[in-house]
Scaffold this motif. Structure first.
Motif: not given
Length: 197
Positions: A4-13, A114-123
């Motif tokens: 899940i964290r990797a997915t959030c990082t891929a989205f950030l990229l 906080a960034r990861t939490a925001l991205i995960a909440s969105f995805l």
């Protein structure tokens, strides 16, 4: 977990580089419906003939340096970039002068958590209907909806690694530390629902 964290990082990229975000993660695409306007399942894209590159700053020294200092489009000309694992990727990317200001403007925080939490909440804002239906009776039996504050605590380890051995050896102390942290949050007991796994 890490996927899940990797997915959030891929989205950030994808955000930082204005790229298409796609997921090749059966569990993720099974349990979650994409947010409105987003199509993320890799099978929807014709990718067989496109060049690709795994970017792994966690296990590759060259990638680790480039992710922190370079314009990645100039370094990696491949059409598809793949990120599988490595929690440090997120932090490295926000140090990169080519992307730091854009990421800060998008999220308004310097906290990787906080960034990861925001991205995960969105995805993950739209659980699949079949999953929602399956867990609804369980949540109802636990009176989940009566509590406006929900906390999940997970002791996540692999049973063959040192951290798991350490936790099993010091389990009473580990639980004491967790309880102390939660008590210090000063949450009202009548409004707080906690889950331990």
């Amino acid at each position: 977990g890490n996927r899940i964290r990797a997915t959030c990082t891929a989205f950030l990229l994808a955000l930082a580089e204005n790229r298409v975000f796609a997921v090749q993660h059966p569990d993720f695409t099974r349990y979650f419906v994409p947010p409105e306007g987003l199509q993320w399942d890799l099978v929807q894209f014709e990718t067989r003939t496109l060049s690709r590159r795994i970017i792994n700053p966690h296990g590759n020294t060259f990638d680790r340096e480039q992710v922190q200092v370079s314009n990645l489009s100039a370094v990696y000309p491949q059409r598809i970039w793949i990120h599988k694992k490595g929690n440090s990727f997120h932090v490295f990317l926000t140090r990169n002068p080519h992307y730091a200001s854009k990421i800060a403007a998008l999220f308004g925080t310097t906290s990787a958590f906080a960034r990861t939490a925001l991205i995960a909440s969105f995805l993950m804002q739209n659980p699949a209907p079949w999953y929602t239906s399956a867990v609804a009776p369980v949540l109802a039996s636990l009176n989940f909806s009566e509590f406006p504050i929900h906390i999940a605590v997970q002791l996540r380890t692999n049973f063959d690694d040192n951290s798991a051995k350490h936790i099993r050896r010091h389990l009473p102390h580990t639980w004491w530390c967790i309880k102390e942290l939660l008590c210090n949050l000063s949450l009202p007991a009548s409004k707080t629902w906690m889950f331990f796994a």
